[in-house]
Design an enzyme around this catalytic site. Structure first.
Site, PDB file in Angstrom:
ATOM      1  N   ARG A 176       0.830  -1.203   0.000  1.00 37.85           N
ATOM      2  CA  ARG A 176       0.000   0.000   0.000  1.00 37.85           C
ATOM      3  C   ARG A 176       0.867   1.257   0.000  1.00 37.85           C
ATOM      4  NH1 ARG A 176      -4.289   0.178   4.513  1.00 37.85           N
ATOM      5  NH2 ARG A 176      -4.964   1.998   3.289  1.00 37.85           N
ATOM      6  N   CYS A 234      -0.539   6.221   8.906  1.00 39.24           N
ATOM      7  CA  CYS A 234      -0.922   4.977   8.237  1.00 39.24           C
ATOM      8  C   CYS A 234      -2.101   5.311   7.325  1.00 39.24           C
ATOM      9  CB  CYS A 234      -1.265   3.895   9.266  1.00 39.24           C
ATOM     10  SG  CYS A 234      -2.583   4.360  10.415  1.00 39.24           S
TER      11      CYS A 234
END
Length: 276
Positions: A176, A234
């Site tokens: 990601r 994140c």
């Protein structure tokens, strides 16, 4: 119970002090409305249920998918769960400590220092053959009162500055970070100059954290020292707090600041740069 010196506690150690701590069950799963049924099916004796959505995070919106909870809402929920200013707290979830770390960080952010996370969570407790209860725990009347923030919080500009002048860690999985396999947020990529440091690489397959020396080796390889200033983000501020917990558990304990809005907030402004 004396004031804890480490952010993690193992099941066997917790079992010896169970009556002298406040237990919080924070089980949570992304995309699942509530894990309350799992709590009702079995929890640590005396543990109070804490709902993630609405308590550990405000409603999704301009602040990201899991923005900071409202101070008064969080404090009231902690008091209802029995949290006192002068009684240690132990937080747990299913096992990997993602949700537990969010609660741990929030309590510390609002000034409570004597809080630990059960290493390995409910799974480790049950695997050790320790008692599990289905008894309903009624709301309590704790006296917890949030104080001035005890941890640093970053906004988008602060995160961008950390990436250039200090160190900004991206706690999401490496794919990601690289802009591949993005299935959660609408725009893939990462904040320019951020460094990939996946939070879940710091736990074993069972969910327990790696030994402190192993964690320390991982972080010193990134140049992190005790006097370092580290920013962490994140997707929505959950894995970021997990990485903050790992940094604390490593023994290095740098000054760590969280960008709680994280990537889900960063991409709300199309003028913010994206790197893949």
């Amino acid at each position: 119970m004396t004031r804890p010196t480490h952010p993690l506690i193992i099941p066997s150690a917790l079992a010896t002090v169970l009556d002298s701590v406040t237990l919080l069950d924070t089980r949570w799963e992304l995309g699942v409305p509530t894990r309350r049924p799992a709590y009702d099916a079995g929890h640590l004796p005396g543990a109070a249920w804490v709902e993630f959505e609405g308590v550990l995070a405000d409603a999704p919106g301009a602040g990201g998918r899991h923005p900071m909870p409202q101070r008064d809402v969080f404090a009231a929920a902690m008091r209802a769960a029995g949290v006192d200013n002068d009684r240690p707290v132990v937080v747990y979830d299913d096992g990997n400590s993602l949700a537990a770390s969010r609660c741990w960080w929030l309590l510390k952010y609002f000034g409570k220092e004597d809080v630990q996370v059960l290493d390995g969570g409910f799974a480790a407790w049950a695997a050790a053959g320790l008692p599990v209860s289905t008894d309903e725990v009624p709301p309590a009347d704790g006296d917890f009162y949030p104080t001035d923030p005890g941890a640093a919080l970053l906004d988008a500009d602060g995160a961008a500055d950390f990436a250039v002048t200090k160190l900004l860690l991206d706690a999401r999985p490496a794919d990601r970070f690289a802009g591949r396999n993005e299935t959660v947020d609408p725009i893939p990529g990462h904040i320019p100059e951020a460094v990939s440091s996946p939070s879940l690489a710091n736990v074993t397959e069972s969910g327990a954290f790696l030994p402190p020396d192993d964690l320390a080796m991982r972080f010193t390889a990134l140049g992190i020292r005790t006097d370092s200033e580290v920013g962490v983000y994140c997707g929505s501020g959950v894995q970021a707090t997990h990485l903050a917990l790992a940094l604390e558990a490593s023994g290095i304990r740098p000054r760590t600041s969280i960008y709680i809005g994280s990537w889900s907030h960063w991409i709300t402004d199309p003028e913010r740069p994206v790197e893949v």
